[in-house]
Design a protein around this motif. Sequence first.
Motif, PDB file in Angstrom:
ATOM      1  N   GLU A  56      14.473  -9.095 -11.761  1.00 42.54           N
ATOM      2  CA  GLU A  56      14.764  -7.823 -12.436  1.00 42.54           C
ATOM      3  C   GLU A  56      13.964  -6.722 -11.748  1.00 42.54           C
ATOM      4  O   GLU A  56      13.124  -6.987 -10.895  1.00 42.54           O
ATOM      5  N   ASN A  57      14.267  -5.488 -12.151  1.00 40.63           N
ATOM      6  CA  ASN A  57      13.502  -4.317 -11.667  1.00 40.63           C
ATOM      7  C   ASN A  57      13.364  -4.265 -10.151  1.00 40.63           C
ATOM      8  O   ASN A  57      12.254  -4.209  -9.624  1.00 40.63           O
ATOM      9  N   VAL A  58      14.479  -4.279  -9.433  1.00 41.29           N
ATOM     10  CA  VAL A  58      14.404  -4.172  -7.983  1.00 41.29           C
ATOM     11  C   VAL A  58      14.395  -2.692  -7.598  1.00 41.29           C
ATOM     12  O   VAL A  58      15.244  -1.923  -8.053  1.00 41.29           O
ATOM     13  N   ARG A  59      13.400  -2.305  -6.812  1.00 37.43           N
ATOM     14  CA  ARG A  59      13.315  -0.932  -6.315  1.00 37.43           C
ATOM     15  C   ARG A  59      13.167  -1.000  -4.801  1.00 37.43           C
ATOM     16  O   ARG A  59      12.426  -1.830  -4.279  1.00 37.43           O
ATOM     17  N   VAL A  60      13.887  -0.117  -4.111  1.00 32.71           N
ATOM     18  CA  VAL A  60      13.806  -0.087  -2.655  1.00 32.71           C
ATOM     19  C   VAL A  60      13.164   1.223  -2.222  1.00 32.71           C
ATOM     20  O   VAL A  60      13.480   2.282  -2.767  1.00 32.71           O
ATOM     21  N   GLY A  61      12.260   1.141  -1.286  1.00 31.35           N
ATOM     22  CA  GLY A  61      11.593   2.341  -0.803  1.00 31.35           C
ATOM     23  C   GLY A  61      11.410   2.295   0.693  1.00 31.35           C
ATOM     24  O   GLY A  61      11.960   1.431   1.380  1.00 31.35           O
ATOM     25  N   LEU A  92      21.372 -10.022  -4.750  1.00 33.87           N
ATOM     26  CA  LEU A  92      20.510 -11.195  -4.932  1.00 33.87           C
ATOM     27  C   LEU A  92      21.042 -12.087  -6.043  1.00 33.87           C
ATOM     28  O   LEU A  92      21.055 -13.314  -5.918  1.00 33.87           O
ATOM     29  N   LYS A  93      21.535 -11.491  -7.131  1.00 37.26           N
ATOM     30  CA  LYS A  93      22.092 -12.299  -8.219  1.00 37.26           C
ATOM     31  C   LYS A  93      23.339 -13.042  -7.729  1.00 37.26           C
ATOM     32  O   LYS A  93      23.538 -14.218  -8.056  1.00 37.26           O
TER      33      LYS A  93
END
Lengths: 85, 85
Positions: free
Chosen positions: B36-41, B27-28
């Motif tokens: 910030e703080n990207v989490r994938v679930g 994404l950046k």
Amino acid sequence: MKFQATIQIMLKESVNDPQGNAVLSGLKALGFENIENVRVGKFVSVQLQATDRSSADAEVNAMCEKLLANTVIESFTYTLEDVTT
Amino acid sequence: MKFQATIQIMLKESVNDPQGNAVLSGLKALGFENIENVRVGKFVSVQLQATDRSSADAEVNAMCEKLLANTVIESFTYTLEDVTT
């Protein structure tokens, strides 16, 4: 302002979902008989800085369209929560 | 009664999330700088028949504990919606 975006990405209804079918079979094998329509998708949590809610909304939408979801076969929904401290 | 369960499974905060870090970098690289703080679930949608809400709740909890989530490293949350027609 700081927003917490919670994005759900899943295969469109018309697209076959083999992972969901596998989970359905697995759950039935474990004794969960009264279930149906299992679909498996992705879930992405992102924190972002934005000047207001509408720009955060536009940014999250763009992230989904450009990278996170394959819009040919996947649909996405998201929620935005203001977490400014 | 028929319930729609929407289950979100994600790595616990203390567990490293390489997929989330990869999405953050991606994404950046696409120009989304203020994130910030990207989490994938994972996200699982299940329809189930149950006599009442509390038994549906117990059943969904058991599904997560037994098959859907690895509770050593993953936490899960879910919502139950009555979709009886």
